[in-house]
Every structure is written in C-alpha cells, then in structure tokens.
Design an enzyme around this catalytic site. Structure first.
Site, PDB file in Angstrom:
ATOM      1  N   CYS A   1       0.820  -1.222   0.000  1.00 51.26           N
ATOM      2  CA  CYS A   1       0.000   0.000   0.000  1.00 51.26           C
ATOM      3  C   CYS A   1       0.854   1.272   0.000  1.00 51.26           C
ATOM      4  CB  CYS A   1      -0.939   0.007   1.193  1.00 51.26           C
ATOM      5  SG  CYS A   1      -1.969  -1.453   1.263  1.00 51.26           S
TER       6      CYS A   1
ATOM      7  N   HIS B   1      -3.760   6.980   2.860  1.00 48.41           N
ATOM      8  CA  HIS B   1      -4.090   5.674   2.289  1.00 48.41           C
ATOM      9  C   HIS B   1      -5.500   5.311   2.750  1.00 48.41           C
ATOM     10  CE1 HIS B   1      -4.248   1.558   1.317  1.00 48.41           C
ATOM     11  NE2 HIS B   1      -3.852   1.076   2.485  1.00 48.41           N
TER      12      HIS B   1
ATOM     13  N   ASN C   1     -10.292  -0.475  -0.295  1.00 49.66           N
ATOM     14  CA  ASN C   1      -8.845  -0.303  -0.177  1.00 49.66           C
ATOM     15  C   ASN C   1      -8.205  -0.806  -1.479  1.00 49.66           C
ATOM     16  OD1 ASN C   1      -6.109  -0.592   0.336  1.00 49.66           O
ATOM     17  ND2 ASN C   1      -6.376  -1.570   2.335  1.00 49.66           N
TER      18      ASN C   1
HETATM   19  O1  UT7 Z   1      -3.939  -1.649   3.794  1.00 49.42           O
HETATM   20  C1  UT7 Z   1      -3.514  -2.619   4.702  1.00 49.42           C
HETATM   21  C2  UT7 Z   1      -4.416  -3.831   4.662  1.00 49.42           C
HETATM   22  N1  UT7 Z   1      -5.614  -3.627   5.442  1.00 49.42           N
HETATM   23  C3  UT7 Z   1      -5.747  -4.206   6.646  1.00 49.42           C
HETATM   24  O2  UT7 Z   1      -4.873  -4.896   7.101  1.00 49.42           O
HETATM   25  C4  UT7 Z   1      -7.059  -3.976   7.392  1.00 49.42           C
HETATM   26  C5  UT7 Z   1      -6.851  -3.340   8.739  1.00 49.42           C
HETATM   27  N2  UT7 Z   1      -7.878  -3.779   9.696  1.00 49.42           N
HETATM   28  C6  UT7 Z   1      -9.186  -3.421   9.561  1.00 49.42           C
HETATM   29  O3  UT7 Z   1      -9.560  -2.615   8.719  1.00 49.42           O
HETATM   30  C7  UT7 Z   1     -10.158  -4.004  10.579  1.00 49.42           C
HETATM   31  O4  UT7 Z   1      -9.447  -4.679  11.578  1.00 49.42           O
HETATM   32  C8  UT7 Z   1     -11.163  -5.012   9.898  1.00 49.42           C
HETATM   33  C9  UT7 Z   1     -12.156  -4.221   9.044  1.00 49.42           C
HETATM   34  C10 UT7 Z   1     -10.427  -6.029   9.059  1.00 49.42           C
HETATM   35  C11 UT7 Z   1     -11.967  -5.741  10.968  1.00 49.42           C
HETATM   36  O5  UT7 Z   1     -12.628  -4.824  11.792  1.00 49.42           O
HETATM   37  P1  UT7 Z   1     -12.557  -5.004  13.379  1.00 49.42           P
HETATM   38  O6  UT7 Z   1     -13.408  -3.956  13.962  1.00 49.42           O
HETATM   39  O7  UT7 Z   1     -11.109  -5.009  13.755  1.00 49.42           O
HETATM   40  O8  UT7 Z   1     -13.265  -6.392  13.579  1.00 49.42           O
HETATM   41  P2  UT7 Z   1     -12.706  -7.689  14.295  1.00 49.42           P
HETATM   42  O9  UT7 Z   1     -11.631  -8.329  13.473  1.00 49.42           O
HETATM   43  O10 UT7 Z   1     -12.388  -7.350  15.711  1.00 49.42           O
HETATM   44  O11 UT7 Z   1     -13.952  -8.655  14.232  1.00 49.42           O
HETATM   45  C12 UT7 Z   1     -15.154  -8.373  14.980  1.00 49.42           C
HETATM   46  C13 UT7 Z   1     -16.184  -9.410  14.640  1.00 49.42           C
HETATM   47  C14 UT7 Z   1     -15.647 -10.826  14.708  1.00 49.42           C
HETATM   48  O12 UT7 Z   1     -16.661 -11.650  15.237  1.00 49.42           O
HETATM   49  P3  UT7 Z   1     -16.620 -12.093  16.793  1.00 49.42           P
HETATM   50  O13 UT7 Z   1     -15.328 -12.845  16.954  1.00 49.42           O
HETATM   51  O14 UT7 Z   1     -16.659 -10.816  17.559  1.00 49.42           O
HETATM   52  O15 UT7 Z   1     -17.834 -12.949  16.915  1.00 49.42           O
HETATM   53  C15 UT7 Z   1     -15.429 -11.226  13.261  1.00 49.42           C
HETATM   54  O16 UT7 Z   1     -15.556 -12.613  13.045  1.00 49.42           O
HETATM   55  O17 UT7 Z   1     -16.638  -9.237  13.301  1.00 49.42           O
HETATM   56  C16 UT7 Z   1     -16.569 -10.491  12.593  1.00 49.42           C
HETATM   57  N3  UT7 Z   1     -16.320 -10.200  11.190  1.00 49.42           N
HETATM   58  C17 UT7 Z   1     -17.301  -9.968  10.302  1.00 49.42           C
HETATM   59  N4  UT7 Z   1     -18.642  -9.944  10.424  1.00 49.42           N
HETATM   60  C18 UT7 Z   1     -19.368  -9.654   9.322  1.00 49.42           C
HETATM   61  C19 UT7 Z   1     -15.124 -10.103  10.561  1.00 49.42           C
HETATM   62  N5  UT7 Z   1     -15.308  -9.802   9.253  1.00 49.42           N
HETATM   63  C20 UT7 Z   1     -16.656  -9.728   9.064  1.00 49.42           C
HETATM   64  C21 UT7 Z   1     -17.469  -9.434   7.961  1.00 49.42           C
HETATM   65  N6  UT7 Z   1     -18.807  -9.412   8.132  1.00 49.42           N
HETATM   66  N7  UT7 Z   1     -16.952  -9.155   6.743  1.00 49.42           N
END
Ligand code: UT7
Length: 329
Positions: free
Chosen positions: A116, A256, A286
């Site tokens: 990125c 970004h 992204n």
């Molecule tokens: O450019 C560099 C590359 N980009 C990245 O590396 C992304 C950076 N990280 C992020 O943008 C965020 O961490 C995410 C958008 C990927 C995830 O958001 P979050 O608020 O950190 O969510 P989380 O990983 O803490 O997950 C919360 C919940 C989980 O369920 P439980 O364990 O609480 O029951 C996940 O399984 O949300 C669930 N979850 C989803 N639910 C619906 C994860 N992805 C999804 C989804 N739809 N697509």
C-alpha cells in the site's frame, strides 16, 4: 557539485474499472452485511477489473490522463516507476508493459514492491532521480488488481479490497509543475511481514496443485493488529510531515484509504477535523498502491487544493512499509 533540482507534480490521473461490487453483492458471496461493512470500514462499494483486464491496462488508462493533465508526451518521459503488488506477471515487470503500451520509448522502467506504500515509494524514487539530475520527467503509478487474490471464504479480508490505478507526472519545478515536493519519508519493519501476507506464488512457496488447494495464493491479514499499528503510524506520519508548519497552512491530507475508522482515529489523535482529509474509501474500498493516487487525483480535479496550500499524503502497508510526503500546491 551540481545543486539539487527542485521537483514538482505536473499532472495527475486515475482510472477505476467499470464493474461495481456493492456490499450487498458481497453479502451474496460470504457471510457479511452492508451494515457491518459500512460500520467497520466505511466501504459501500468497490470496483473490480473486467475479465482479461490486468494491472498494466489500468496503469495505462490512469497514466494517459496524468500525461494529458501535465501536457507531457510519452516520448518526453525518461523513467516509468510502477508501485504494485499485483503485476500482470512475475516476469517481466508491469512498468515495461506500461512503457510499451504508452509509447514511452525513451524511458527506463521498473516496479517497486511496497504494497500500500507503493505509490509513495514510486513518487519518492522519481523525485530522487529528478532531484539528482538523473532523469527529467518521471511517470509514477500506483495500481492493483487485488480482486484476483481474494478468498471469498475469508470474510475478514475479501470485503476490504478493490481494483484501480492512479498516476502522476513529475518534472523539474520550473516546468509547469502544479505542486512542489518538499519533504519525503519512507520506513519499513520486516519483523511484522506476516501481518499482511500472501504466502504462495514466490520462490519459497512456488505455485503447485497443493499450494492452490491450501489456498496460499490469497491475501491474509491480521486485521486487528494492522488496525492498531495503522492508527499510530498514520498519526505519527501526519505529525512529522506537518512539523514546522501551522495548521492553517495545511490544505488537505490524502491518506491511504485503508479503513474509514482508521483515518478518523488518526485525525482525532492529531487533533484535526476529519474534513481536512480526503476520503473516498466508500466508493473504492482499499485499492492498496492505487488508493493514494486515486484520492489525490480526485482531490485535484475537485479543486480541493488551493495554490500555496500544503498537501500531506501518508500510507502504510504490508512489509510493513510506510511513507509520507509534503507538497506545496
Ligand atoms: O492496507 C492494509 C491492509 N488492510 C488491513 O490490514 C485492514 C486493517 N484492519 C481493519 O480494517 C479491521 O481490523 C477489519 C475491518 C479487518 C476488521 O474490523 P474489526 O473492527 O477489527 O473487527 P474484528 O476483526 O475485531 O472482528 C469483529 C467481529 C468478529 O466476530 P466475533 O469474533 O466478535 O464474533 C469477526 O468474526 O466481526 C466479525 N467479522 C465480520 N462480520 C461480518 C469479521 N469480518 C466480518 C465481515 N462481516 N466481513
């Protein structure tokens, strides 16, 4: 000793493929919802390349717009640098395909691999070549076709990414430049290489039936860890680029487009209102190396930068890598 040449941006351009994938479309493929994606990321839709369309094709379209805006012909370009993690081929480079298709027959060409941070790395490379008197006009591009590397059984990553390209033409400042590049920084921390990772396809895990069965040719990420790193790094980069300048001088931040919440949290940390940041993640997701130049080109074409204002652009990504740029428009 020759003096350092001052370097400017003469024109920008971008291209996003026509095919739109909305959050509702994603929800038909994987267990997710429009509500979750909008709340957690700010993304509403993303663009995906058409079948048969690859990164070089999008580079060429964005570059033609940048060359036109800069009023520079392909023959006048003496270096093409493409930042991408999704080149058409492992060999040869995407930049050589672009050089040929554009007719940049007097140019050298190479790719930079900084995920990125790819566009800012290409920009800094081009700036350094011109500043050192080694090149006169450099075409820098950030482009990705990430849609080909998404696992539609991994809802934590597949909903995040989109395809596209953005470009800028760099010239010596006295040659019709719209903005002068004043400051650049690049950094890396390879100890966290596995936070955003594609294991298969390289020399360590070459493509085999097994590697495909194990789904090793898809992007994997540790989203929460990246999130924490991203907020801190984005705020740090903005502050270091703004150092020595007043809040009033800064016209726009082009970050970004990683996640709307990350941008919000970083701006809050810096203590600046969110409307000082260019945000278009809602429409593109992204797009990795393409995200900064697409946002920059849209900001320029929307007239969001007034002459004399400072522009700060910051990015980070797999590697880990990061970069920042300060430009006087
Ligand atoms: O450019 C560099 C590359 N980009 C990245 O590396 C992304 C950076 N990280 C992020 O943008 C965020 O961490 C995410 C958008 C990927 C995830 O958001 P979050 O608020 O950190 O969510 P989380 O990983 O803490 O997950 C919360 C919940 C989980 O369920 P439980 O364990 O609480 O029951 C996940 O399984 O949300 C669930 N979850 C989803 N639910 C619906 C994860 N992805 C999804 C989804 N739809 N697509």
């Amino acid at each position: 000793m020759t003096s350092r040449v001052r370097v400017g941006i003469a024109g920008t351009g971008c291209y996003a493929p026509e095919r739109v994938l909305t959050n509702q479309d994603c929800a038909k493929l994987v267990d997710t919802s429009d509500e979750w994606i909008v709340q957690r990321t700010g993304i509403r839709e993303r663009r995906f390349a058409a079948d048969g369309q690859a990164t070089s094709d999008m580079c060429v379209r964005a570059a033609r717009r940048a060359l036109e805006a800069a009023r520079v012909s392909p023959e006048e370009i003496d270096l093409v640098v493409v930042g991408t993690l999704t080149p058409d081929y492992l060999l040869p480079s995407c930049s050589c395909l672009v050089q040929n298709q554009l007719g940049c027959k007097n140019a050298g060409a190479f790719d930079v691999a900084a995920a990125c941070t790819g566009f800012l790395t290409a920009l800094h490379t081009g700036e350094a070549f011109i500043a050192a008197g080694r090149a006169k006009r450099v075409l820098v591009i950030g482009a990705e076709t990430l849609s080909r590397f998404l696992d539609w059984e991994d809802r934590t990553s597949c909903i995040l990414f989109g395809d596209g390209a953005g470009a800028a033409v760099l010239v010596p400042l006295e040659e019709r430049a719209q903005g002068e590049i004043l400051k650049t920084t690049l950094g890396a921390d390879g100890s966290s290489f596995d936070l955003i990772h594609m294991r298969g396809g390289g020399s360590l895990v070459p493509p085999t039936h097994d590697s495909v069965d194990r789904k090793e040719h898809f992007i994997r990420l540790k989203g929460r860890d990246v999130f924490r790193f991203a907020v801190t790094k984005m705020a740090e980069l903005i502050e270091s680029m703004a150092e020595g300048h007043s809040y009033e001088e800064i016209g726009l931040i082009v970050p970004h487009q990683v996640n709307g919440r990350i941008i919000e949290a970083a701006m809050e940390r810096v203590g600046w209102p969110l409307d000082k940041a260019m945000i278009n993640i809602d429409r593109y997701g992204n797009t990795s190396a393409a995200s900064v130049p697409i946002a920059l080109d849209e900001a320029v074409r929307q007239g969001r930068l007034k002459p004399g204002q400072l522009l700060i652009s910051v990015a980070f990504g797999a590697g880990l890598t990061w970069g920042g740029t300060l430009v006087r428009w």
